[in-house]
Design an enzyme around this catalytic site. Sequence first.
Site, short mmCIF file in Angstrom:
data_model
loop_
_atom_site.label_atom_id
_atom_site.label_comp_id
_atom_site.label_asym_id
_atom_site.label_seq_id
_atom_site.Cartn_x
_atom_site.Cartn_y
_atom_site.Cartn_z
N GLY A 226 0.84 -1.18 0.00
CA GLY A 226 0.00 0.00 0.00
C GLY A 226 0.88 1.23 0.00
N SER A 227 0.34 2.33 0.50
CA SER A 227 1.08 3.59 0.44
C SER A 227 2.22 3.59 1.47
CB SER A 227 0.13 4.75 0.69
OG SER A 227 -0.41 4.62 1.99
N GLY A 231 2.33 2.10 5.27
CA GLY A 231 3.31 1.02 5.43
C GLY A 231 4.29 1.29 6.57
N GLU A 248 5.57 -3.35 1.12
CA GLU A 248 5.85 -2.92 -0.26
C GLU A 248 5.02 -1.67 -0.51
OE1 GLU A 248 8.21 -3.78 -2.20
OE2 GLU A 248 8.87 -5.35 -0.84
N CYS A 282 1.92 0.74 -8.84
CA CYS A 282 3.09 1.20 -8.06
C CYS A 282 4.29 1.36 -8.98
CB CYS A 282 3.38 0.23 -6.93
SG CYS A 282 3.53 -1.46 -7.51
P1 NAD Z 1 -3.27 2.46 1.47
O1 NAD Z 1 -1.98 2.55 2.19
O2 NAD Z 1 -4.25 3.52 1.65
O3 NAD Z 1 -4.02 1.11 1.90
C1 NAD Z 1 -3.43 -0.17 1.77
C2 NAD Z 1 -4.11 -1.12 2.72
O4 NAD Z 1 -3.80 -0.73 4.05
C3 NAD Z 1 -5.63 -1.13 2.62
O5 NAD Z 1 -6.12 -2.45 2.82
C4 NAD Z 1 -6.04 -0.25 3.78
O6 NAD Z 1 -7.34 -0.49 4.25
C5 NAD Z 1 -5.00 -0.65 4.81
N1 NAD Z 1 -4.84 0.30 5.90
C6 NAD Z 1 -5.06 1.63 5.90
N2 NAD Z 1 -4.80 2.14 7.12
C7 NAD Z 1 -4.38 1.12 7.90
C8 NAD Z 1 -3.95 1.02 9.24
N3 NAD Z 1 -3.91 2.08 10.05
N4 NAD Z 1 -3.58 -0.18 9.70
C9 NAD Z 1 -3.60 -1.27 8.91
N5 NAD Z 1 -4.01 -1.23 7.62
C10 NAD Z 1 -4.40 -0.05 7.12
O7 NAD Z 1 -2.92 2.21 -0.06
P2 NAD Z 1 -3.93 2.10 -1.29
O8 NAD Z 1 -4.47 3.46 -1.61
O9 NAD Z 1 -4.91 0.97 -1.06
O10 NAD Z 1 -2.95 1.62 -2.46
C11 NAD Z 1 -2.19 2.49 -3.23
C12 NAD Z 1 -0.74 2.46 -2.77
O11 NAD Z 1 -0.23 1.13 -2.85
C13 NAD Z 1 0.18 3.29 -3.65
O12 NAD Z 1 1.05 4.02 -2.83
C14 NAD Z 1 0.96 2.24 -4.44
O13 NAD Z 1 2.24 2.64 -4.87
C15 NAD Z 1 1.05 1.14 -3.44
N6 NAD Z 1 1.33 -0.14 -4.10
C16 NAD Z 1 2.57 -0.68 -3.96
C17 NAD Z 1 2.89 -1.88 -4.60
C18 NAD Z 1 4.24 -2.50 -4.44
O14 NAD Z 1 4.37 -3.69 -4.70
N7 NAD Z 1 5.25 -1.75 -4.03
C19 NAD Z 1 1.92 -2.53 -5.37
C20 NAD Z 1 0.66 -1.93 -5.50
C21 NAD Z 1 0.36 -0.74 -4.85
#
Ligand code: NAD
Length: 478
Positions: A226-227, A231, A248, A282
């Site tokens: 995720g972001s 992360g 990641e 990503c």
């Molecule tokens: P996000 O960080 O908002 O959410 C990711 C996940 O984390 C979701 O399931 C969300 O509900 C959960 N989450 C949010 N707050 C949390 C908390 N406090 N505790 C635990 N879990 C929590 O990201 P997003 O908007 O869903 O995805 C987009 C991001 O993901 C972009 O930054 C992108 O670059 C990244 N991404 C990275 C890769 C990689 O392999 N590096 C692949 C795909 C996406």
Amino acid sequence: MLESKNWIGGEWVSPRGASLAVYSPSNSLEQVGLLHLSDATDMLQAGEAARTVLPRWADTLLPMRGEILFKAANLLEQQVEEVARVASLEMGKPISEMKGEVLRGVSLLRYYAAEGVRSIGSVIPHSQDKVLQYTKRVPLGVVGVITPWNFPVAIPVWKIAPALICGNTVVWKPAEIASLTATRLVQVFAAAGLPGGVLNLVVGKGSKIGNTLLEEVPLDAVSFTGSTGTGMGVAAAAAKRNIKYQTEMGGKNAAVILGDADLAVAVPAVLSGAFRSAGQKCTATSRVIVERSIYEAFSAAMKAGIDQMYVGTALDPQSYLGPVASADQQEKVLSYVSLAQSAERVAEGQTEVDPASGHYVMPLIVTGVGVDSPLVQEEIFGPVATLLPAADFDEAVALCNRTVYGLSAAVFTRDLQKGFRFLDQAEAGMVRINQETAGVEYQAPFGGMKSSSSHSREQGQAALDFYSQTKTCALYYG
Ligand code: NAD
């Protein structure tokens, strides 16, 4: 009507929290389903179910675990159209791309299923006579899996399949805007005969149940994508408990176009890297660094490419890109587009749909912005790319590395020496010559450097390293 459900201990259960209508990002008036949100109690129950069944699953013979994953692969393959349709409706990825993603899920399941009959250790000489010394991979225990919405099938599968083959049980929290797809995907695992409790799905908001998962569920490891902001919080929570983790995260990936590049290769690769999935990868190409000698020709070719780009609904097979995934996502991307107002807009795409009917953002290439602009430094996660001129190879590489991120990078050149120098010097976990920055190979390690990752790798054999721990065993038979 599609509805999200939790799968806990082998039972489909309704989450205890509020319910929200889910509207299509392609058409904000079209309701595609109902999202039921979980509360902390749901999450704790899932953790208990995963803990209870862990000894039985860890003792299940590896070939048998593999058989279940093979069955899941075959079932998913039979249901490609349907699973892809749910995901396209829910998060707006064009159906042609989404089918490809589901098929990637099938390949990942087969790849990790086959690990059920492969070696799980090695024999190592011992300093004493008549001692057999060997290593053996053993499970970590209960693994928390937290996934984003942008690859709603492939990312969950590339975490869940290796976790399961290694003998772990899983509590999975998908992104809330990919919960209908998650429910549909877990139906495949259930139909494949995965015993109850081995995989538990809990849908809900990260801000509500994420902390319960990270702080209260008795986890042995957590894998997050995720972001970067979220992360870092996941990593801190895991470090506090001393459990294994991988995060990641974001990217700000550059494609470098050198003066001798073949534009017939470079232009389609940059267009695809920047605009497929509406830039919500990503590994998307977000910065395009172009050697001055080819700058005008390259800009003109990009403009021509964007002029022909078809923006449409997610279910239209002709769509090169669809809408972005949500109103929040649209607002965020448009805030970057407005930053580009004062810059020169090289090209902006066209559409036949009414842009106001859904969360559409037209593909945009911007130039004339400073290297410290948020457009150049921050992850936009939308169909917006910036062109940056560079005097020569060295300046291009310096610009490429001038970011806190380090996920992927590409160079376009016919000069092998420069190509290999780029592979050596680019600070990114995935580096390429004459290939787009986006797209990964499931059998190869994938992950980022710098702020893009916690520095472990996913996919390929690297995933097995993450989802297992090594025991060194010795037996004296003298
Ligand atoms: P996000 O960080 O908002 O959410 C990711 C996940 O984390 C979701 O399931 C969300 O509900 C959960 N989450 C949010 N707050 C949390 C908390 N406090 N505790 C635990 N879990 C929590 O990201 P997003 O908007 O869903 O995805 C987009 C991001 O993901 C972009 O930054 C992108 O670059 C990244 N991404 C990275 C890769 C990689 O392999 N590096 C692949 C795909 C996406």
